[in-house]
Write a protein that holds these residues in place. Structure first.
Motif, PDB file in Angstrom:
ATOM      1  N   ALA A   1      39.962  42.485  50.660  1.00 28.68           N
ATOM      2  CA  ALA A   1      40.739  42.889  49.482  1.00 28.68           C
ATOM      3  C   ALA A   1      39.925  42.705  48.202  1.00 28.68           C
TER       4      ALA A   1
ATOM      5  N   THR B   1      44.209  51.791  36.463  1.00 29.84           N
ATOM      6  CA  THR B   1      45.263  51.409  37.397  1.00 29.84           C
ATOM      7  C   THR B   1      44.815  50.152  38.121  1.00 29.84           C
TER       8      THR B   1
ATOM      9  N   LYS C   1      45.238  47.374  41.488  1.00 28.52           N
ATOM     10  CA  LYS C   1      45.619  47.246  42.883  1.00 28.52           C
ATOM     11  C   LYS C   1      46.721  46.208  43.061  1.00 28.52           C
ATOM     12  N   GLU C   2      47.478  46.377  44.116  1.00 26.24           N
ATOM     13  CA  GLU C   2      48.464  45.356  44.463  1.00 26.24           C
ATOM     14  C   GLU C   2      47.740  44.183  45.109  1.00 26.24           C
ATOM     15  N   LYS C   3      48.025  42.999  44.621  1.00 26.49           N
ATOM     16  CA  LYS C   3      47.351  41.817  45.153  1.00 26.49           C
ATOM     17  C   LYS C   3      47.909  41.471  46.533  1.00 26.49           C
TER      18      LYS C   3
ATOM     19  N   THR D   1      38.749  43.143  44.310  1.00 27.93           N
ATOM     20  CA  THR D   1      39.531  43.133  43.078  1.00 27.93           C
ATOM     21  C   THR D   1      39.362  44.440  42.307  1.00 27.93           C
ATOM     22  N   ASP D   2      39.832  44.456  41.057  1.00 31.14           N
ATOM     23  CA  ASP D   2      39.866  45.697  40.276  1.00 31.14           C
ATOM     24  C   ASP D   2      38.547  46.036  39.588  1.00 31.14           C
TER      25      ASP D   2
END
Length: 355
Positions: free
Chosen positions: A26, A11, A13-15, A28-29
């Protein structure tokens, strides 16, 4: 070098909104990890979904601070490509820090691959809005699960990345600095030249005191004589006095900043005399009082340059450059950021293009 194995996240993440980016929040993935074991060396390099690390409660890093880190950025240029600024310098400084903190040397190609391959995988996270970038945090930790002050036989080198906004969203505003006269950041022979977390933890109390008194940062003095300037907050520092650029010399307790080195090169390119030497706080305040202190600024990856508009020491307060950003400070900021974002030519081969 062993091939990097990639396990993609299931899944995503929303940026974050580029206009509201907050530094270091924030992630990253994915992240990069490679293990080290005595007798085996570095092994099992991999990019895996970002998530918590499984660390034994007795791990050396938690009890004896056997840890180092670096900080650099990836920049998206006007044509959509992505580039790094002097990444090999960060890798080499990390190995210098590793030597001081009794951590293993990591091959430059492996350390660099951990950075470049992760950024390539996460390239959609590199923002394109003005003055935004992708911050890159490589770090190394000692993980032996045993109490006792000894070097770790098992370590990991890890890289995480996060998009960050402009350090100065409203422009380059000069900051107020207070000369710290109680705590010291480092001493010669200590860990001041290493980029290790303990140095920063030891600086927090003075920073809190400065903030409580209305100052942005502290100006650190040396730990022996308590009179010579070393750094400002977590940055290197420079002064323009009577037309000459002065900056504390790398005496073993000052971090050899990559932005510092870049500024010195550009200043020399422009014909300025740059002197690296001991600078006493007394000399600095005398220059401010007689009008020869023309500019002062900090240098570092996050801010590039940070103009200083006011200095305080005890009961003394002096204004620098009419509390405005100076001509040289602005020129350095413009020149470095133009190179980093690909708006100007790179005369010293500092840029590494990725994709």
């Amino acid at each position: 070098m062993e091939e990097i194995k990639i396990t993609r996240a299931q899944t995503f993440k929303e940026k974050p909104d580029p206009s509201t980016l907050v530094f270091g929040k924030a992630m990253t993935d994915h992240m990069f990890i490679v293990d080290y074991d005595v007798g085996q060396g570095w092994h099992d390099p991999r990019i895996v979904p970002y998530g918590p690390l499984a660390i034994d409660p007795a791990a050396k890093v938690l009890h004896y601070a056997q840890e180092i880190f670096e900080g650099l950025k990836a920049y998206r240029t006007a044509d959509g490509s992505i580039q790094l600024f002097r990444p090999l310098d960060n890798v080499r400084r990390m190995n210098d820090s590793a030597a001081r903190m009794s951590l293993p040397q990591i091959p430059e190609d492996l350390a660099l691959a951990g950075i470049t391959e992760l950024v390539k995988l996460e390239q959609e996270w590199v923002p394109s809005a003005k003055d935004t970038s992708l911050y890159i945090r490589p770090f190394m930790v000692g993980l032996d699960a045993a109490l006792g002050v000894h070097s770790s036989h098992h370590c990991q080198y890890i890289v995480i990345v996060c998009p960050v906004g402009a350090y100065y969203p409203e422009g380059l505003d000069p900051v107020k600095i207070y000369v710290e006269d109680q705590d010291v950041r480092a001493v010669k022979g200590g860990t001041g030249m290493a980029k290790t977390g303990g140095n920063y933890a030891a600086s927090l109390r003075a920073g809190d005191r400065a903030e409580a008194n209305g100052y942005s940062q502290v100006l650190w003095l040396d730990g022996v004589h308590r009179k010579y300037i070393e750094e400002v907050g977590s940055m290197n520092v420079m002064f323009k006095i009577a037309g000459k650029i002065l900056t504390p010399d790398l005496n073993g307790s000052v971090l050899p900043g990559i932005t510092r080195r870049s500024c010195i090169q550009l200043l020399k390119d422009w014909g300025y005399e740059v002197e690296e030497r001991r600078i006493s706080a007394e000399e600095l305040f005398e220059a401010a009082e007689n009008g020869t202190l023309e500019e002062a600024w900090g240098t570092g990856t996050a801010a590039v340059v940070s103009p200083i508009g006011e200095l305080a020491m005890g009961d003394k307060k002096v204004t620098v450059s009419n509390n405005q950003i100076g001509e040289i400070t602005q020129r350095l900021y413009d020149a470095l950021t133009d190179i980093q974002w690909g708006r100007a030519e790179d005369p010293h081969d500092w840029i590494m293009k990725l994709c």
